[in-house]
Design an enzyme around this catalytic site. Sequence first.
Site, PDB file in Angstrom:
ATOM      1  N   THR A  46       0.828  -1.209   0.000  1.00 52.39           N
ATOM      2  CA  THR A  46       0.000   0.000   0.000  1.00 52.39           C
ATOM      3  C   THR A  46       0.858   1.253   0.000  1.00 52.39           C
ATOM      4  O   THR A  46       2.069   1.191   0.173  1.00 52.39           O
ATOM      5  CB  THR A  46      -0.893   0.018   1.258  1.00 52.39           C
ATOM      6  OG1 THR A  46      -0.053  -0.024   2.410  1.00 52.39           O
ATOM      7  CG2 THR A  46      -1.828  -1.176   1.266  1.00 52.39           C
ATOM      8  N   ASP A  47       0.197   2.405  -0.196  1.00 49.96           N
ATOM      9  CA  ASP A  47       0.910   3.668  -0.083  1.00 49.96           C
ATOM     10  C   ASP A  47       0.118   4.629   0.800  1.00 49.96           C
ATOM     11  O   ASP A  47      -0.949   4.274   1.318  1.00 49.96           O
ATOM     12  CB  ASP A  47       1.220   4.263  -1.462  1.00 49.96           C
ATOM     13  CG  ASP A  47      -0.019   4.732  -2.204  1.00 49.96           C
ATOM     14  OD1 ASP A  47      -1.062   4.998  -1.568  1.00 49.96           O
ATOM     15  OD2 ASP A  47       0.045   4.842  -3.434  1.00 49.96           O
ATOM     16  N   ALA A  48       0.647   5.841   0.962  1.00 49.78           N
ATOM     17  CA  ALA A  48       0.056   6.795   1.891  1.00 49.78           C
ATOM     18  C   ALA A  48      -1.353   7.217   1.474  1.00 49.78           C
ATOM     19  O   ALA A  48      -2.071   7.843   2.257  1.00 49.78           O
ATOM     20  CB  ALA A  48       0.958   8.027   2.032  1.00 49.78           C
TER      21      ALA A  48
ATOM     22  N   GLY B  62      -3.535   5.128   1.142  1.00 46.92           N
ATOM     23  CA  GLY B  62      -4.362   4.107   1.803  1.00 46.92           C
ATOM     24  C   GLY B  62      -4.739   2.960   0.878  1.00 46.92           C
ATOM     25  O   GLY B  62      -5.488   2.072   1.264  1.00 46.92           O
TER      26      GLY B  62
END
Lengths: 143, 143, 143, 143
Positions: free
Chosen positions: A22-24, A26
């Site tokens: 995942t990334d920031a 979400g």
Amino acid sequence: MTRRVHASPVFSIPVRVYYEDTDAGGVVYYANYFRFMERARTEWLRGLGFEQDELARDPGVLFAVRTAKLEFLKPARFNDLLEATVEIRGRGRASLTFGQRVQRGDEVLCEGEVRVACLEAKSFAPCPIPPTILSRLDAGAQT
Amino acid sequence: MTRRVHASPVFSIPVRVYYEDTDAGGVVYYANYFRFMERARTEWLRGLGFEQDELARDPGVLFAVRTAKLEFLKPARFNDLLEATVEIRGRGRASLTFGQRVQRGDEVLCEGEVRVACLEAKSFAPCPIPPTILSRLDAGAQT
Amino acid sequence: MTRRVHASPVFSIPVRVYYEDTDAGGVVYYANYFRFMERARTEWLRGLGFEQDELARDPGVLFAVRTAKLEFLKPARFNDLLEATVEIRGRGRASLTFGQRVQRGDEVLCEGEVRVACLEAKSFAPCPIPPTILSRLDAGAQT
Amino acid sequence: MTRRVHASPVFSIPVRVYYEDTDAGGVVYYANYFRFMERARTEWLRGLGFEQDELARDPGVLFAVRTAKLEFLKPARFNDLLEATVEIRGRGRASLTFGQRVQRGDEVLCEGEVRVACLEAKSFAPCPIPPTILSRLDAGAQT
């Protein structure tokens, strides 16, 4: 507006989404769908009886992605249990074209087409797909 | 058979290939070109004066990749010093289309087209590109 | 409660945090500090005049991480501009021990100790650090 | 000189090594052992009946790695089928300490100790481990 998946005979593997994927935002980082799709292609090949590390030694070939077209339809999220699918769409003398999807249940999240070329493992030069693989593909297509 | 790059005014950043970027084939893992291309888009946007963490707060938008077409022409290797480029190819009300390349000197290793959509940061719903960004794009196009 | 960094002569590189580095928690994924630290070690070695791809051919060595101790103190976030540092803490016949930090300005976010072993590139067997590297380390220590 | 694994009751998951996990050295990139270990911790927690996305909403906690000590003993290679293990070594009011290994059959390739802290999901402030989790840990310890 979920695209329904037709009940076609495709190969698929389960893919759990971990934090690493995942990334920031979400959601699953867009490049990681490429990872899920490669895992599916690897397991599909294994299902046909081929291990890529053995293929690289004998008959000395590997497969490398030449082109990819991807459409990102909906985000996958942390902890989702997804499915990555693979089916053959086309076959050349020295390349294979796959249709691939990443889905969550019936929802298609990412879909695309990936063409891989058969290369000599040592030189990276394009070469014909070995007959042992072709005949197994034919056998697989009839099942 | 190296594709020459025309001397067009494109934005580019240097990208060094570290171990983390490579795979057991000795070359850059195909999904990682997506990373290099995103770094270039991020720095291009920063060059226009926009920080994505601030945009997510005010005016509350983020950009998400919707479609991507990539062609992998030649492998990049460990320790290579590459360049990742970005240029605008098209502009919609709520999306931008970029032409992007990863090259080593004059050699284009990977090239493609990436379309990103403007989304509301909270709902992930598509929304028009904010006027402040559009006007900066127009100003940038004239430079 | 920020740990102040003493003004010691350490080598450091800037590291920008991109989406690829973060996870759904909104912060840098913990494994990725290992990437930042390796980039710093690579650039430190390059600064001494050594390219790892050349070292692997002649004199035929590579460095592999043997042990690592990391402390994660504060989270790094998307878009942060960080610094990754490296300094030599110890030297054996066939290994080097580094102190490393990832910091944002004066704040240390992650710090640790990493020991790398010198290996023959072909066999992965431990071997002494080549004299050319050792003498450059000595020269570097005096600067 | 393979370290034998004692027949202790540890939790483990299978981990297949794909291209994405390897680097140009032909082996698993060192940071990726952290990924495998986190997958094991996640599945262990799931096995106890806890989904991390639900925990983040109610009771509003997440676990973050605070310290890690790793020893890299032997390289894992492309296509290996590994096992990632996890067992509890210590328990504080607001943290858990795990012993973890990545092994190929009986061979331990990487082993270490990872301490995670329990944090409030919103503030990232340390907080006590919720009683529902503690009681399940106790129940698990007796099985």
